[in-house]
Every structure is written in structure tokens, then in C-alpha cells.
Write an enzyme that holds these catalytic residues in place. Structure first.
Site, PDB file in Angstrom:
ATOM      1  N   LYS A 102       0.929   3.917  -2.618  1.00  0.00           N
ATOM      2  CA  LYS A 102       0.573   5.539  -2.347  1.00  0.00           C
ATOM      3  C   LYS A 102       1.459   6.355  -2.478  1.00  0.00           C
ATOM      4  O   LYS A 102       1.589   7.313  -2.882  1.00  0.00           O
ATOM      5  CB  LYS A 102       0.382   5.654  -0.722  1.00  0.00           C
ATOM      6  CG  LYS A 102      -1.418   4.814  -0.836  1.00  0.00           C
ATOM      7  CD  LYS A 102      -2.591   5.010  -2.022  1.00  0.00           C
ATOM      8  CE  LYS A 102      -3.823   4.697  -1.502  1.00  0.00           C
ATOM      9  NZ  LYS A 102      -4.691   5.348  -2.346  1.00  0.00           N
ATOM     10  N   TYR A 104       0.991  -1.495   0.452  1.00  0.00           N
ATOM     11  CA  TYR A 104       0.078   0.291  -0.410  1.00  0.00           C
ATOM     12  C   TYR A 104       0.738   1.353   0.460  1.00  0.00           C
ATOM     13  O   TYR A 104       0.461   2.522  -0.720  1.00  0.00           O
ATOM     14  CB  TYR A 104      -0.544  -0.329   1.179  1.00  0.00           C
ATOM     15  CG  TYR A 104      -2.054   1.173   1.099  1.00  0.00           C
ATOM     16  CD1 TYR A 104      -3.213   1.339   0.772  1.00  0.00           C
ATOM     17  CD2 TYR A 104      -1.441   2.315   2.500  1.00  0.00           C
ATOM     18  CE1 TYR A 104      -3.751   2.350   0.696  1.00  0.00           C
ATOM     19  CE2 TYR A 104      -3.164   2.823   2.450  1.00  0.00           C
ATOM     20  CZ  TYR A 104      -3.951   2.939   2.205  1.00  0.00           C
ATOM     21  OH  TYR A 104      -4.929   4.163   1.804  1.00  0.00           O
TER      22      TYR A 104
HETATM   23  P1  NAP Z   1     -13.190   2.429   1.479  1.00  0.00           P
HETATM   24  O1  NAP Z   1     -14.655   2.686   3.071  1.00  0.00           O
HETATM   25  O2  NAP Z   1     -12.803   1.210   2.163  1.00  0.00           O
HETATM   26  O3  NAP Z   1     -14.126   2.635   0.010  1.00  0.00           O
HETATM   27  C1  NAP Z   1     -13.450   1.920  -0.764  1.00  0.00           C
HETATM   28  C2  NAP Z   1     -14.179   1.906  -1.962  1.00  0.00           C
HETATM   29  O4  NAP Z   1     -14.107   1.186  -3.145  1.00  0.00           O
HETATM   30  C3  NAP Z   1     -15.092   0.522  -1.993  1.00  0.00           C
HETATM   31  O5  NAP Z   1     -16.279   0.892  -2.243  1.00  0.00           O
HETATM   32  C4  NAP Z   1     -14.528  -0.437  -2.045  1.00  0.00           C
HETATM   33  O6  NAP Z   1     -15.995  -1.666  -3.689  1.00  0.00           O
HETATM   34  C5  NAP Z   1     -14.046   0.637  -4.053  1.00  0.00           C
HETATM   35  N1  NAP Z   1     -13.586  -0.049  -4.168  1.00  0.00           N
HETATM   36  C6  NAP Z   1     -12.313  -1.355  -3.946  1.00  0.00           C
HETATM   37  N2  NAP Z   1     -11.568  -1.974  -5.041  1.00  0.00           N
HETATM   38  C7  NAP Z   1     -12.326  -1.496  -6.292  1.00  0.00           C
HETATM   39  C8  NAP Z   1     -11.662  -1.897  -7.795  1.00  0.00           C
HETATM   40  N3  NAP Z   1     -11.267  -2.413  -8.528  1.00  0.00           N
HETATM   41  N4  NAP Z   1     -13.099  -0.724  -8.679  1.00  0.00           N
HETATM   42  C9  NAP Z   1     -12.972   0.307  -8.459  1.00  0.00           C
HETATM   43  N5  NAP Z   1     -14.154   0.642  -6.324  1.00  0.00           N
HETATM   44  C10 NAP Z   1     -12.992  -0.496  -5.691  1.00  0.00           C
HETATM   45  O7  NAP Z   1     -12.159   3.208   1.459  1.00  0.00           O
HETATM   46  P2  NAP Z   1     -12.121   4.942   2.316  1.00  0.00           P
HETATM   47  O8  NAP Z   1     -11.412   4.936   3.575  1.00  0.00           O
HETATM   48  O9  NAP Z   1     -13.003   5.569   1.690  1.00  0.00           O
HETATM   49  O10 NAP Z   1     -10.954   5.032   0.899  1.00  0.00           O
HETATM   50  C11 NAP Z   1     -11.028   6.150  -0.173  1.00  0.00           C
HETATM   51  C12 NAP Z   1      -9.402   6.522  -0.330  1.00  0.00           C
HETATM   52  O11 NAP Z   1      -9.103   7.031   0.164  1.00  0.00           O
HETATM   53  C13 NAP Z   1      -8.284   4.955  -0.321  1.00  0.00           C
HETATM   54  O12 NAP Z   1      -7.230   5.103  -2.282  1.00  0.00           O
HETATM   55  C14 NAP Z   1      -8.182   5.003   0.651  1.00  0.00           C
HETATM   56  O13 NAP Z   1      -6.556   4.106  -0.248  1.00  0.00           O
HETATM   57  C15 NAP Z   1      -7.699   6.045   0.919  1.00  0.00           C
HETATM   58  N6  NAP Z   1      -7.086   6.620   2.249  1.00  0.00           N
HETATM   59  C16 NAP Z   1      -7.868   5.889   3.085  1.00  0.00           C
HETATM   60  C17 NAP Z   1      -7.780   6.628   4.268  1.00  0.00           C
HETATM   61  C18 NAP Z   1      -8.034   6.377   5.661  1.00  0.00           C
HETATM   62  O14 NAP Z   1      -7.866   6.366   6.928  1.00  0.00           O
HETATM   63  N7  NAP Z   1      -9.569   5.895   5.682  1.00  0.00           N
HETATM   64  C19 NAP Z   1      -6.636   6.837   4.849  1.00  0.00           C
HETATM   65  C20 NAP Z   1      -5.425   7.503   3.429  1.00  0.00           C
HETATM   66  C21 NAP Z   1      -5.533   6.595   2.136  1.00  0.00           C
HETATM   67  P3  NAP Z   1     -16.297  -2.372  -2.288  1.00  0.00           P
HETATM   68  O15 NAP Z   1     -16.602  -1.733  -1.092  1.00  0.00           O
HETATM   69  O16 NAP Z   1     -16.975  -3.607  -3.109  1.00  0.00           O
HETATM   70  O17 NAP Z   1     -14.572  -3.667  -1.871  1.00  0.00           O
END
Ligand code: NAP
Length: 254
Positions: free
Chosen positions: A159, A155
Site C-alpha cells: 500500500k 499489505y
Molecule cells: P473486498 O470486499 O474483499 O473486495 C475486494 C474485491 O477484489 C473482491 O471482489 C475480490 O474478488 C476482488 N479481487 C481479489 N483479487 C483480485 C484479482 N487478482 N483480480 C481482480 N479482482 C480481485 O475488499 P474491500 O474492503 O472492498 O477493499 C477494496 C480495496 O480497498 C482493496 O484494495 C483494499 O486493500 C482497500 N482498502 C480497504 C479497506 C477496508 O477497511 N475495507 C481499508 C483500506 C484499504 P473475490 O471476492 O473473488 O476474492
């Protein structure tokens, strides 16, 4: 008058979490929004809940960002059904955490495929429209983990790769009226971080509190915190900002 009146925005992985929070903010500010996610019914249901302003539309489209045929079909549908494309937010993401000696080749490949290949395929499809109309905004999603994080070799590498990808696209696409930037969120309350808590055998609230105590602003982030930064970078106010990664992390990396 909203900042995104008449604009069409596509956000990947936006059926929930940060993506949905960002989609809501774009909708409030006048945009028509396409929510792309793996599951069409979840994407459509989320699109139906967006706070659209009069005249704007929203659709949910099934899309696996790591599959080129799926990406091309989804972007084609957005342009047809919403009448154009102006902003792409590459947000879809997954984690497959493990220490290096336990990390499988499959989990390495999967994380690279969703974050890096996904951003590549989506940006390639969108830039056709953007360069022709000499206007476009791409906002990618990095993470504080790009700076290194135990158990996240896959990851973290993806990133930081996103940041290099962002800088390179900014150089290539700038002359065609396209700005490319990234946000790097810190700890944001979503299903992703709740799942991390479960993996660490903690209550989600316990992990949130730990992260809140570890940063200068003494709170965890919400999807709205990231949405505010993404919409700024996608707006015309940020027309002279490109190739940048904005850390939105309550100062946790200071
Ligand atoms: P999340 O709640 O897990 O949501 C991610 C979404 O992406 C889910 O709806 C998932 O679908 C979808 N997804 C996964 N694989 C996919 C694919 N191949 N094609 C299309 N959609 C796909 O995550 P989040 O926390 O909102 O994170 C959003 C972004 O922010 C990500 O890039 C993550 O790495 C980044 N981020 C998050 C945090 C944090 O603290 N939350 C911190 C830093 C960066 P399914 O549910 O069907 O799997």
C-alpha cells in the site's frame, strides 16, 4: 447533467465492497461502468444492479489483475463494448495477514501480485488509450496500513508502494493529460474487514465499534465515503490535483 456523462469507467475488484460502492456512484453521475472481478458471474450480476442513467451501459468482465493476458483482454473488451475508456480505478485487493515470522513467501507474493503488479498491469493497459486521446484519470487504492500495521508487513509495503507508484505515474503521464491520484481508506465496513474480525476472533460489530471509538469522527467508514473521494479525484474539478494520496479515514491517522 452528471459529472461523468459520456465517460467510461473501469473499476477492478468491483463486484462488492468499496469497488461496488464506487461503481454505483460513477453510474449515478452518468458514467458507463465496467466492473472487473475474478468471477465473471459475480461481476455481471453486480453490473446489472448499477443505478445507470439513461444512455449509459454497464458490463461485468472476468479479470485477474495480476495476470497480464487477462488484463489486456479485459481492457480490450471494455473499450470495444463501452466505446472507450476515460477513468481507471485500481481497487482490487486481498489481505494475507500474519506476523513476519509466520508470513509465508506465497502470502507475500500474492499480496504484491494483486495490489502492486495489478495496479501496474491495469495502468499500463489503460495508459495506451489515455495518452493517445490526451485524457485519462487513474485513481489507485492505498490504505492507512501504508503507515505501518502489525501483522500486515506484506499489505503495508504494497500500500505504501501504491503511493510511490501514484506519484511516479503522475510525473510521467501528466504531460499527456492524465491525472493519477490515490485514496487511502481507513476502516471501511466490507467483507474484507468482516473477515479481519473473524481472524481476530471478534464479532464484526465489535471490531467496527472499536475502530469507530478510535477516530475523531467516532464512526466507521462506508464504501460511499470512499466513492465520494474517488469520484472527486476522477472528475475534471480535480484537474490540478495529481500525484496525491487522500486519506479518507475519519482522522484515524492524525
Ligand atoms: P473486498 O470486499 O474483499 O473486495 C475486494 C474485491 O477484489 C473482491 O471482489 C475480490 O474478488 C476482488 N479481487 C481479489 N483479487 C483480485 C484479482 N487478482 N483480480 C481482480 N479482482 C480481485 O475488499 P474491500 O474492503 O472492498 O477493499 C477494496 C480495496 O480497498 C482493496 O484494495 C483494499 O486493500 C482497500 N482498502 C480497504 C479497506 C477496508 O477497511 N475495507 C481499508 C483500506 C484499504 P473475490 O471476492 O473473488 O476474492
Amino acid at each position: 447533467m452528471g459529472r461523468f456523462d459520456g465517460r467510461v469507467v473501469v473499476i477492478t475488484g468491483a463486484a462488492r465492497g468499496i469497488g461496488y460502492g464506487t461503481a454505483s456512484r460513477f453510474a449515478e453521475e452518468g458514467a458507463s461502468v465496467a466492473i472487473l472481478d475474478l468471477d465473471e458471474s459475480a461481476a455481471s450480476e453486480a453490473a446489472g444492479r448499477l443505478p445507470l442513467v439513461d444512455g449509459a451501459k454497464a458490463i461485468g468482465v472476468a479479470c485477474n489483475v495480476s495476470d497480464s493476458a487477462s488484463v489486456d483482454a479485459a481492457v480490450g473488451r471494455v473499450v470495444d463494448e463501452l466505446g472507450g475508456l476515460h477513468v481507471l480505478v485500481n481497487n482490487a485487493g486481498i489481505t494475507r495477514d500474519n506476523l513476519l515470522f509466520k508470513m509465508t513467501e506465497e502470502d507475500w507474493d500474492l499480496v504484491m501480485a494483486v495490489h502492486l503488479k495489478g495496479a501496474f498491469l491495469m495502468s499500463k493497459a489503460a495508459q495506451k488509450v489515455f495518452t493517445e486521446q490526451k485524457y485519462g484519470k487513474i485513481v489507485n487504492t492505498s490504505s492507512v496500513s501504508a503507515l505501518g500495521n502489525r501483522g500486515q508487513a506484506n499489505y503495508a509495503a504494497a500500500k505504501m508502494g501504491i503511493q510511490a507508484f501514484t506519484r511516479t505515474l503522475a510525473i510521467e503521464l501528466g504531460p499527456y493529460g492524465v491525472n493519477v491520484n490515490a485514496v487511502a481508506p481507513g476502516f471501511i465496513v466490507t467483507e474484507m474487514t468482516d473477515a479481519t474480525a473473524v481472524r481476530l476472533k471478534m464479532e464484526p460489530e465489535q471490531l467496527r465499534q472499536m475502530n469507530a471509538e478510535a477516530n475523531p469522527v467516532r464512526r466507521v467508514g462506508e464504501p460511499a465515503d470512499i466513492a465520494a473521494a474517488v469520484t472527486f479525484l476522477a472528475s475534471d474539478e480535480a484537474g490540478y490535483v495529481t500525484g496525491q494520496t487522500l486519506y479518507v479515514d475519519g482522522g484515524s491517522t492524525l
